[in-house]
Design a protein around this motif. Structure first.
Motif, PDB file in Angstrom:
ATOM      1  N   LYS A   1       0.618  -4.848   1.822  1.00 31.89           N
ATOM      2  CA  LYS A   1      -0.832  -4.971   1.647  1.00 31.89           C
ATOM      3  C   LYS A   1      -1.405  -6.081   2.523  1.00 31.89           C
ATOM      4  O   LYS A   1      -0.799  -7.153   2.681  1.00 31.89           O
ATOM      5  N   ASP A   2      -2.591  -5.813   3.075  1.00 33.27           N
ATOM      6  CA  ASP A   2      -3.362  -6.798   3.843  1.00 33.27           C
ATOM      7  C   ASP A   2      -2.660  -7.281   5.109  1.00 33.27           C
ATOM      8  O   ASP A   2      -3.075  -8.272   5.709  1.00 33.27           O
ATOM      9  N   GLU A   3      -1.568  -6.614   5.513  1.00 31.83           N
ATOM     10  CA  GLU A   3      -0.905  -6.957   6.767  1.00 31.83           C
ATOM     11  C   GLU A   3      -1.455  -6.066   7.873  1.00 31.83           C
ATOM     12  O   GLU A   3      -1.564  -4.855   7.727  1.00 31.83           O
ATOM     13  N   ARG A   4      -1.813  -6.675   9.004  1.00 30.24           N
ATOM     14  CA  ARG A   4      -2.311  -5.884  10.130  1.00 30.24           C
ATOM     15  C   ARG A   4      -1.146  -5.095  10.729  1.00 30.24           C
ATOM     16  O   ARG A   4      -0.061  -5.629  10.933  1.00 30.24           O
TER      17      ARG A   4
ATOM     18  N   ASP B   1       0.866  -1.173   0.000  1.00 31.62           N
ATOM     19  CA  ASP B   1       0.000   0.000   0.000  1.00 31.62           C
ATOM     20  C   ASP B   1       0.906   1.226   0.000  1.00 31.62           C
ATOM     21  O   ASP B   1       1.891   1.271   0.745  1.00 31.62           O
TER      22      ASP B   1
END
Length: 299
Positions: free
Chosen positions: A274-277, A155
Motif C-alpha cells: 500500500k502507498d508504495e509508488r 493492496d
C-alpha cells in the motif's frame, strides 16, 4: 557552464557562424555572442578564433565540441527512455509468483507482451512467505499468489476463485471408481500433501475434511512447493489435492478428478504494498490483469 550554453556552442559550430546560429535559435546575435564569451571565460580558453573574414575552431574548442555532441546525444537517449518508461512501453516489470499461480501468470504475461513488447520482465518464483518478504524489501513490485490471511498492509486485486481437485498418476489407471472422488476413496492411497504455510488454511481444512468423513489421509510426503508435488504425483508416488488453477492442460502423466464433500475454495490474488509508488510498466500490468479478470467474470 550549463546545458544551455553548451547547446548554444554546438549550434554556433554547426552553423560556422554566430549570426546564422542566432537565426536558428531564434535569438539576437549579441546575447548569443555574450553566452559564448561567458563560456570561454569560465573554461579559461578561447574556443573559437573569430576574424573579420575567417572563423576557426581551436583545439580546445574541438575537444569541447566532441564532448557536447556525446552529452546531448546521451541526454536525448535518456529523455527517450524516460518517456518510454512513463508511457509503459519500456522499463522493467518485477513480479513474483507462487507455483500455484504460475499458469495464471503465463496467461497474463502472454497478453501483456503483445501490448508492451519493449518492457523487460523479471520473474521471481517462491512460496507466499518468500514473496511477501521480497515485496517488503522492494525486490519485486507485485506478486501473484493465493490469498493470504495476513496481508492487510497490501493492496489486493482479487481474481477468480478456484476449486480444489484431485490429481492422480495416469500410471495408476482407473484406481478411483469415477471422475468424482470422496475422501473415503482417497484414504487408502498414498497422499502427497501441500505442506502447511503461514497465512493459508489449506492444510487444516484438508485434515478437517478427512476427519468429517470419518477417515484419515495416508500422508507419505509433504512439500510447500506445488511444482514438486505435481512432479512426484506424475512419477506415480501418490495423489494430491491442488487448486484447479495450478495445473496446465494437458498434463500427460496425470488424471484430474472432481472432489466431493469439499466446498473450500482458493482465491488467487495480485498484491502490492500500500502507498508504495510502482513503475509505469508495473502499473500497466496491474491494470491489464484487472481488465482481463473483469472481462472473464460472469455477470
Amino acid at each position: 557552464m550549463d546545458i544551455k550554453q553548451l547547446y548554444y556552442f554546438k549550434e554556433i559550430v554547426d552553423q560556422e557562424s554566430i549570426s546564422k546560429a542566432a537565426l536558428i535559435l531564434h535569438m539576437a546575435q549579441p546575447p548569443l555572442s555574450q553566452q559564448l564569451k561567458k563560456l570561454e571565460i569560465e573554461l579559461g580558453t578561447t574556443l573559437i578564433h573569430r576574424y573579420r573574414q575567417k572563423w576557426e575552431l581551436t583545439e580546445t574548442g574541438y575537444i569541447l565540441y566532441q564532448y557536447v555532441e556525446k552529452l546531448l546525444l546521451s541526454m536525448g537517449d535518456v529523455k527517450k527512455q524516460i518517456e518510454e518508461i512513463e508511457k509503459g512501453s519500456a522499463g522493467i516489470l518485477r513480479i513474483g509468483v507462487s507455483s500455484a499461480c504460475l499458469n495464471l501468470l503465463v496467461e497474463y504475461i502472454s497478453i501483456y507482451r503483445k501490448q508492451f513488447p519493449g518492457v523487460k520482465i523479471s520473474i521471481d518464483k517462491g512460496n507466499s512467505e518468500e514473496l511477501l518478504k521480497k515485496l517488503d524489501h522492494k525486490e519485486i513490485e507485485v506478486a501473484l499468489l493465493l490469498r493470504l490471511e495476513h496481508s492487510t498492509h497490501c493492496d489486493v486485486l482479487a481474481l477468480k476463485q478456484q476449486q480444489y481437485v484431485v490429481v492422480s498418476p495416469r500410471s495408476w489407471g482407473d484406481v478411483f471408481p469415477s471422475k468424482h472422488v470422496t475422501f473415503q476413496d482417497l484414504a487408502t492411497h498414498p497422499f502427497i500433501m501441500l505442506a502447511a504455510m503461514e497465512g493459508h488454511s489449506y492444510y487444516e481444512n484438508i485434515l478437517k475434511a478427512f476427519e468429517e468423513a470419518h477417515t484419515a489421509p495416508n500422508i507419505v510426503m509433504e512439500s510447500k512447493d506445488l511444482t514438486t508435488v505435481i512432479a512426484m504425483v506424475s512419477k506415480g508416488l501418490g495423489y494430491s489435492i491442488i487448486p484447479r488453477v495450478a495445473y496446465a492442460v494437458p498434463m500427460d502423466q496425470l488424471k484430474i478428478h472432481e472432489l466431493q464433500q469439499f466446498d473450500f475454495r482458493v482465491e488467487p490474488v495480485m498484491i502490492k504494498i500500500k502507498d508504495e509508488r510502482i513503475s509505469k510498466a508495473t502499473s500497466q500490468f496491474w491494470g491489464l490483469v484487472d481488465s482481463v479478470n473483469t472481462d472473464s467474470t460472469p455477470n
